[in-house]
Design a protein around this motif. Structure first.
Motif: not given
Length: 890
Positions: A558-562
Motif C-alpha cells: 500500500v501507499r502509507l501516509r501519516s
C-alpha cells in the motif's frame, strides 16, 4: 486513427472444462533443422456427460499437418477440419479412442522462440503459455493433465544429448541409417501428469556437469546441468544453489523432489529468464553462468534466486498447476514468495525485504497506477503472454506474505500443507488455495480475497494522537483505492499493518491493552487488521509519548501516509528497531528533498534541512555496528523513477535528474573526508566470495565510490581508474566503469574500449557493456545507442542483446528515453515495429515502457502519444503488441 480491435477476449466467467481427457500420450520427434516430424499418439477419453458427445477441438498454430489416424485407421480430409488455429474432429467415438496426429515444423525459422526452435544448433522448446500448439495439435491449456512418453531421434553430431521431461528409459544408436547418416534416440517417461505448457525437449551438442543430491528420505537424485562447450567452469554456483534449494524446500516446506533426475539446460536465445518444465528446467544462460571475473554480485544473487524459483515450481506450479491462465498468480506469486524467503534465509532478511520492496514499487506500482493496471487475477485478457507481469508475480507474492501475516507462521504452514495434500496432481484455483488456509486456521478470508480481484494500489492514511492523561495512543485509519481501468469503485479490503512504538529516547515502548479493532499482539509489536474504510485503534497503557512505526517489513503493498512530521520520521530513521522502517524513513525524507530540488530554480543551494538530512544519513552510513549491505541500501538514493512516481503528474525527467544529481554532489562534498576513509577501509582482502558479507562490503564500497567520482577535485576519478585496473572481480571493475560512464567523465572512453576488447567474445559480459552505455543520462546517449545497433556484437534477433541495449535504454534511462524532442520514443517505437513480426513477445515487453506516459508534462505526452499511435496503426501488428498499445492509448 484506425487500430486493430479484431482480437478475441478470453474471460474467466466463460471457463468450461474440456469435454475430453487425454490421460496419456506418446510423442516421437524426428529432428531436422527445417523439417522436424512430430508424431503424437493420444489416448483420449470422453468425460461423463449426458447427451451427444461434442466435437473434439484441439489447438494448433503454424503446423503442416501430414496425417490423422483414428484407432490406427487413416482419416480422410472429410473426417476432420483444419483452420489456422484448430484441428476439429466433428464426430469422435463415444468410447475411449486413440488419435494419432503427425505434423511437420521448421525449428530454424521459428524466430518467435515459442514451441520448438533452434539456437546455436541446439533444439529447444518453450511452451508456456501457449507454445505447445506450435509443436502438435493438442488441448493447449493448463487443465489438461497427461502422462508423457517422449522419443527423440536425431542424427549423431558431436557430443549429442537428447533430453525431455522425467526419467530416461532407454537411449542408443538406431540400427538403420537415414539420409546416409547415423542416428540415435532417447526414450523418456514422466510419471507425473502435467499440462502441455510444462513439456520440454532439448537436443544438441552440449557439455554436461554432473552432481547428486540425497533427499531427506535417502533417495539419490542425479543432477545434470548442460551448457555450451567451454563454459563448464561457470556452473559451480548454479549447482550449489540448486542443492541448497532442494534442501531448503525439504526443511522449510517438507517438499521432497520426486524424480530420479533433475536437469537444467542453459541456452543463449530465450524469451524468458527460465522455465520450470518438470524435471528439465530451461534457462536463459545469464541465470546459470557465473565466475568472479565475468559475473557481478547481482548476477550471483539472481542465479541463486532464479534457480530456486524454478526448482520450487516443482511443487507450486508442477505437482499442483493452475486450472486456467487466470490463476497464473497461483503458481507464480506463491513461488516468488517462496524464492524471496529462500534468498532471505541465504542472505540478509532485512536487506532482501528492502530489495523486494524497491522492485515492487519501481515495477508494479506504476503498472497498478497506469493504463495496464489489472487485478492479480484478471477477469479477462486478449493475449496471455502480456499478463506475465509484476502484478501477477511480485504483487502476487505480497498477497501470500499478507496471508502469513494474518494467520501467523504456524497456521500459514498448516494451510500450505493442506493445500499440497488436497490438490497434488490437480489444476487448482485461487478459491482452492484460500479455502485450504481457511480450513487450517478457522479464519474467514473472504474479504482478503478482494486483493485478487481488485486492481490498484490502496492508500492508507494514519493519524496518531497521544492522550497523556489516559496513557492512550489512538491510531485513526482510513483506506481508499484509486479507480483503475474497468474498476471505477473499490470495496474496503483487509489490510494487515505491522507496527511498533518508538519513544523519544529511541527505545521500544510497550502497551498493555487494545480496543476499537482487531489487533494481534506479538511482544512489543502488533498487527492492525484494517477492514473498514475508516476505523480507530486505541493502544492502552502507553506510559510516555511515542511515535508509531507503521507498516513494518512492508506488511502490505500500500501507499502509507501519516501525520508524522519530518522530525518524527528523522527520529525513526535514527532509532527504529525495524531495519526496513529505518530505510523507509530515509527514503521518505530523501524523496521529499529530491522533489523539492526538482522544483527549485537553483537546486544546488543547500539549506539547513538538507544539512540535517545529510548529517543523519552520515550517522547511518558510517555506523560500523550496522550491516554493510543495509548501509549500502541507505546510500542508494531514490531513483529518478521513484521520484517521478511520487510526483505523479506533469513530470519533467530532466528537472528530476538535475535535482537528484545536485543533492548527491552535495552529499559527496560534505561527507567527502569520511567517505574516502570508508572507501579505503572496505578494500577486499582474500579471494572473492559471492556471499552476503562479501557482496555487502562491495556494494557499500562501490556506492561510496560513485559519490566520490562526483567531487570536483577529480580525486574520485583517479580512485575509479585505479579500481578498474586493479579489480580482481567483475563487480568492482564494472562498478568503477559505470561511475565514470554515467557521470560523463572523459576517463571512461578508453576504459570502455579496453573492457570491450577484453570481453568481446563473452556475450553475457558484452550485455553489461551495452546496458552501461544505454543507461548514461548524458545527451549523447541516444546517438551512442543508435550506433550500437550496427555494432557487430549486437543482434536484434537475440532477446538478451535487445533487452541489454534497447530494454535498458527504455526502462532505466528516464532522461534519454523521455527526451523532450521525442527522439527516445521514436527509437524504441522503431525497434518495436521491426521486432514485432520476428519476436512479438520481446516487442510487447519493450512497449510496456510507455505505460506511464500520461504522467509526463504535456510536451512529452504529445511526443509519446504520436509514437503509440504510429505503432497502433501499423499493419500487420501482432496480437501481443496490439493488446498493449490499445490499452496504453485507452
Amino acid at each position: 486513427m484506425m487500430m486493430r480491435t479484431d482480437y478475441s477476449i478470453i474471460r474467466l466467467e466463460d471457463y468450461r472444462p474440456t469435454p475430453y481427457a487425454i490421460p496419456r500420450l506418446a510423442m516421437t520427434f524426428e529432428l531436422h533443422p527445417e523439417k522436424t516430424c512430430v508424431r503424437n499418439e493420444m489416448h483420449i477419453e470422453p468425460k461423463e456427460s449426458a447427451g451427444e458427445k461434442p466435437a473434439l477441438i484441439l489447438n494448433g498454430e503454424g503446423l503442416k499437418l501430414l496425417s490423422v489416424e483414428l484407432n490406427g485407421s487413416l482419416l480422410l480430409s472429410d473426417d476432420y477440419h483444419v483452420d489456422d488455429k484448430h484441428l476439429t474432429i466433428p464426430h469422435p467415438p463415444e468410447q475411449a479412442f486413440t488419435l494419432t496426429i503427425t505434423t511437420e515444423i521448421n525449428p530454424t525459422a521459428n524466430t518467435r522462440l515459442e514451441g520448438l526452435y533452434r539456437t546455436s544448433n541446439t533444439y529447444c522448446t518453450q511452451c508456456e503459455a501457449e507454445g505447445f500448439r506450435r509443436i502438435t495439435y493438442f488441448y493447449d491449456r493448463p487443465d489438461c493433465l497427461s502422462v508423457y512418453d517422449v522419443r527423440l531421434e536425431a542424427p549423431v553430431t558431436g557430443n549429442p544429448h537428447l533430453l525431455s521431461n522425467g526419467n530416461l528409459i532407454d537411449s542408443g544408436a538406431l540400427t538403420e541409417k537415414r539420409d546416409g547418416s547415423d542416428w540415435h534416440f532417447a526414450q523418456w517417461h514422466d510419471p507425473h501428469p502435467k499440462p502441455a505448457y510444462l513439456f520440454a525437449c532439448v537436443a544438441g551438442d552440449l557439455a554436461r556437469i554432473e552432481d547428486s543430491f540425497t533427499t531427506s528420505s535417502g533417495r539419490e537424485v542425479n543432477l545434470h546441468i548442460y551448457v555450451e562447450h567451454g563454459k563448464e567452469d561457470r556452473v559451480s554456483y548454479a549447482m550449489d544453489a540448486l542443492k541448497r534449494s532442494m534442501r531448503w524446500d525439504e526443511e522449510v516446506y517438507g517438499r521432497e523432489y520426486d524424480l530420479d533426475l533433475f536437469q537444467i539446460v542453459a541456452v543463449s536465445d530465450f524469451n524468458m529468464g527460465a522455465m520450470e518444465n518438470k524435471g528439465l528446467n530451461i534457462f536463459n544462460d545469464k541465470y546459470v553462468l557465473a565466475k568472479p571475473d565475468t559475473a557481478t554480485d547481482t548476477d550471483y544473487a539472481l542465479i541463486e534466486a532464479i534457480i530456486a524459483h524454478e526448482y520450487f515450481h516443482n511443487w507450486t506450479g508442477n505437482r499442483i498447476t493452475c486450472r486456467d491462465w487466470f490463476q497464473l498468480c497461483l503458481k507464480e506469486g506463491l513461488t516468488v514468495f517462496r524464492d524471496q524467503e529462500f534468498s532471505s534465509d541465504m542472505r540478509s532478511r532485512a536487506v532482501k525485504r528492502i530489495e523486494d520492496t524497491r522492485q515492487l514499487r519501481s515495477r508494479q506500482f506504476p503498472e497498478d497506477g497506469g493504463p495496464l493496471a489489472h487485478p492479480v487475477r484478471p477477469e479477462s485478457y486478449s493475449e496471455i503472454n502480456n499478463f506475465y507481469t509484476a502484478t501477477v508475480y511480485e504483487k502476487g507474492a505480497e498477497l501470500c506474505r499478507m496471508i502469513k501475516a494474518i494467520l501467523g507462521r504456524d497456521a500459514f504452514s498448516n494451510g500450505l500443507d493442506l493445500y499440497f495434500e488436497r490438490h497434488d496432481g490437480e489444476a487448482a484455483t485461487i478459491e482452492d488455495f484460500l479455502k485450504a488456509f481457511e480450513d487450517a486456521s478457522g479464519k474467514d478470508l473472504s474479504q482478503f480475497s478482494l486483493w485478487y480481484s481488485q486492481a490498484g494500489t490502496p492508500d492508507v492514511a494514519v493519524t496518531s494522537t497521544y492522550n497523556a492523561k489516559h496513557k492512550e495512543l489512538t491510531l485513526a485509519v482510513e483506506q481508499s483505492c484509486p479507480a483503475t481501468p474497468g474498476q471505477p469503485t473499490k470495496r474496503a479490503m483487509h489490510i494487515p499493518v505491522r507496527f511498533g512504538l518508538i519513544g523519544k529516547n529511541g527505545q521500544e515502548v510497550s502497551f498493555t491493552n487494545t480496543r476499537g479493532g482487531d489487533i494481534d499482539l506479538h511482544g512489543m509489536e502488533g498487527i492492525l487488521h484494517i477492514r473498514e474504510r475508516k476505523q480507530s485503534f486505541v493502544l492502552e497503557g502507553v506510559e510516555s509519548p511515542a511515535l508509531p512505526s507503521l507498516l513494518r517489513g512492508f506488511s502490505a503493498p500500500v501507499r502509507l501516509r501519516s501525520n508524522l512530521t519530518d522530525d518524527d520520521i528523522l527520529h525513526l530513521m535514527q532509532h527504529d528497531s525495524d531495519s526496513f522502517n529505518r530505510w523507509e524513513a530515509s527514503q521518505y525524507l530523501l524523496i521529499r528533498t529530491l522533489i523539492r530540488k526538482s522544483e527549485q530554480d537553483n537546486p544546488i543551494e543547500v539549506n539547513q534541512r538538507d544539512m540535517t538530512l545529510i548529517e543523519a544519513l552520515g550517522k547511518v552510513i558510517f555506523d560500523p555496528q550496522l550491516d554493510m549491505a543495509f548501509r549500502a541500501e541507505i546510500l542508494a538514493i531514490p531513483s529518478e523513477t521513484d521520484i517521478a512516481r511520487e510526483i505523479g503528474r506533469n513530470v519533467d525527467p530532466d528537472a528530476i535528474h538535475h535535482g537528484r544529481e545536485t543533492f548527491r554532489q552535495s552529499l559527496a562534498e560534505r561527507l567527502q573526508t569520511q567517505l574516502r576513509k570508508l572507501y579505503h577501509s572496505l578494500q577486499q582482502h582474500g579471494p572473492y566470495q559471492p556471499d552476503a558479507e562479501g557482496s555487502g562490503r562491495r556494494a557499500l564500497r562501490n556506492r561510496v565510490l560513485d559519490l566520490l567520482v562526483m567531487l570536483p577535485d577529480k580525486s574520485g576519478i583517479e580512485l575509479a581508474q585505479i579500481q578498474f585496473n586493479t579489480a580482481t572481480n567483475m563487480t568492482d571493475r564494472f562498478a568503477a566503469l559505470a561511475s565514470l560512464t554515467h557521470h560523463g567523465k572523459d576517463a571512461a572512453k578508453p576504459l570502455l574500449t579496453s573492457f570491450y576488447e577484453q570481453f568481446k567474445d563473452d556475450a553475457l559480459v558484452i550485455d553489461k557493456w551495452l546496458s552501461l552505455q544505454a543507461t548514461s543520462p548524458k545527451s549523447d546517449c541516444l546517438a551512442t545507442v543508435q550506433s550500437l545497433l550496427d555494432h557487430p556484437s549486437f543482434s536484434l534477433n537475440n532477446p538478451n542483446r535487445t533487452r541489454a541495449l534497447i530494454g535498458a535504454f527504455a526502462m532505466s534511462n528516464a532522461c534519454q528515453f523521455n527526451r523532450a524532442d521525442g527522439k527516445g520514443y521514436r527509437l524504441v517505437a522503431d525497434i518495436i515495429l521491426e521486432l514485432d513480426d520476428k519476436n512479438p513477445q520481446t516487442a510487447a515487453r519493450l512497449l510496456n515502457n510507455f505505460r506511464s506516459w500520461r504522467v509526463l508534462e504535456e510536451g512529452r505526452q504529445a511526443k509519446a502519444r504520436t509514437e503509440l499511435e504510429r505503432i497502433a496503426t501499423a499493419n500487420p501488428l501482432s496480437k501481443d503488441v496490439a493488446d498493449i498499445v490499445n490499452r496504453c492509448l485507452h
